[in-house]
Design an enzyme around this catalytic site. Structure first.
Site, PDB file in Angstrom:
ATOM      1  N   HIS A 139      19.469 -23.580  15.043  1.00 40.61           N
ATOM      2  CA  HIS A 139      19.895 -22.187  15.043  1.00 40.61           C
ATOM      3  C   HIS A 139      19.683 -21.558  16.412  1.00 40.61           C
ATOM      4  CE1 HIS A 139      20.705 -18.128  13.679  1.00 40.61           C
ATOM      5  NE2 HIS A 139      21.067 -18.633  12.513  1.00 40.61           N
ATOM      6  N   HIS A 140      20.652 -20.740  16.823  1.00 43.91           N
ATOM      7  CA  HIS A 140      20.590 -20.098  18.138  1.00 43.91           C
ATOM      8  C   HIS A 140      19.438 -19.098  18.227  1.00 43.91           C
ATOM      9  CE1 HIS A 140      21.981 -19.281  22.066  1.00 43.91           C
ATOM     10  NE2 HIS A 140      23.278 -19.401  21.841  1.00 43.91           N
ATOM     11  N   ALA A 141      18.947 -18.619  17.102  1.00 44.17           N
ATOM     12  CA  ALA A 141      17.794 -17.720  17.135  1.00 44.17           C
ATOM     13  C   ALA A 141      16.549 -18.431  17.648  1.00 44.17           C
ATOM     14  CB  ALA A 141      17.526 -17.154  15.735  1.00 44.17           C
TER      15      ALA A 141
END
Length: 348
Positions: A139-141
């Site tokens: 996930h880019h988070a």
């Protein structure tokens, strides 16, 4: 606990039925040099166990603040299960690149389970010629592009003999925080957020005319010009026209994805770079512009103006190994309206 930044939380909030916010990588390899001439799921699991101390983010999961009153936190997952995250699949005969691309597209369109650490890895067997593929999505988070490169460097080796990793696994799971402690922290930060937001807006006002869309609002140019003159901050260079033309790409985004597989030797890209005195990024953007131009011509949809590209720009220092995102974006015209590739490079 580690609280997500506003940018990290934004990558969580942007997800919807038609949008996923994980990033992914696909590597195709020849395992004939491995012991026994093949790479098994057990081999991959053992590698991941040895290297997990170097990739601490892989054991973090989200702890949400009740009612969404503050940004979530990362905690060490007390129920971490490596076998859930590392999986094996196989392609049917003939195991060609088209089948691999279709399988990766199906894997990529599925959102990650937010009740677990936000990553998955797949060992793909059955490719033609005895090859294997490794597909991973995160996930880019949790990471940006530079952090992703650091993870790849931690997991993989450049030589046939694996490195001796001197990293004792002192990992300890964390008990999920209680709702009241999370709410108390949210209340304390809420008291200072308005002050921070107001300060940031005041600093940005003199430059609003350089922002896409905002700069076209009536009166914005006059206001920002007067403020820059009054503050003697100097003039900002003229902004290019960042209005995107209408193309088939402007349609509704659905959850379905398509993947195409291709390759280009990096040495060829570097030859062009040195011959023309440009950067590798310039060559890559010119390639993207040429490919998009060809597609638009084939579909009788080529606009007379350039497309607009959002190019990620890292703001991370070279010695910074912190988690999360430290990235900005540069909006730039992509000269798809030009037929000459050299002229495309000059315009970038």
């Amino acid at each position: 606990m580690r609280q997500l930044s506003a940018l990290d939380a934004q990558f969580l909030n942007v997800e919807s039925r038609g949008t996923v916010a994980h990033i992914a990588g696909l590597a195709v390899s020849d395992p004939s040099g491995a012991p026994g001439g093949r790479l098994t799921l057990d081999d991959l699991m053992e590698l991941m166990r040895r290297r997990l101390p170097l990739v601490r983010q892989f054991r973090w999961r989200l702890a949400e603040v009740p009612f969404g009153l503050d940004h979530p936190y990362w905690i060490e997952d007390p129920d971490f299960d490596l076998e859930y995250h590392v999986r094996e699949i196989a392609l049917p005969e003939p195991g060609d690149d088209r089948q691999l691309a279709e399988q990766v597209a199906r894997l990529h369109q599925r959102p990650l389970d937010r009740a677990r650490p936000l990553w998955e890895m797949y060992l793909v067997q059955g490719l033609r010629g005895g090859r294997i593929a490794l597909y991973a999505k995160i996930h880019h988070a949790l990471i940006d592009g530079v952090a992703a490169a650091q993870i790849v460097a931690a997991l993989l080796d450049l030589e046939p003999e694996p490195r001796q990793v001197d990293a004792a696994d002192r990992w300890r799971p964390e008990r999920p925080p209680g709702a009241w402690s999370l709410l108390a922290g949210a209340a304390a930060r809420a008291a200072v957020h308005p002050l921070r937001t107001t300060g940031g807006l005041l600093r940005a006002v003199p430059y609003l005319d350089t922002f896409p869309l905002v700069g076209r609002l009536p009166g914005v140019g006059v206001l920002t010009g007067a403020l820059r003159t009054a503050a003697r901050t100097g003039e900002v260079p003229p902004q290019a026209d960042l209005t995107a033309p209408r193309t088939p790409f402007n349609g509704t985004v659905t959850r379905h994805r398509r993947v195409a597989v291709g390759s280009l030797p990096l040495d060829e890209v570097k030859k062009v770079r040195h011959a023309l005195g440009v950067s590798v990024n310039d060559v890559v953007m010119a390639l993207c512009a040429s490919a998009l131009r060809r597609w638009l011509i084939d579909h009788d949809a080529l606009p007379g103006r350039p497309l607009i590209a959002a190019v990620p720009v890292s703001t991370r220092s070279l010695d910074d190994d912190a988690h999360g995102n430290q990235v900005s974006a540069m909006f730039t015209p992509l000269p798809t309206h030009l037929a000459d590739a050299l002229e495309e490079l000059k315009r970038l």
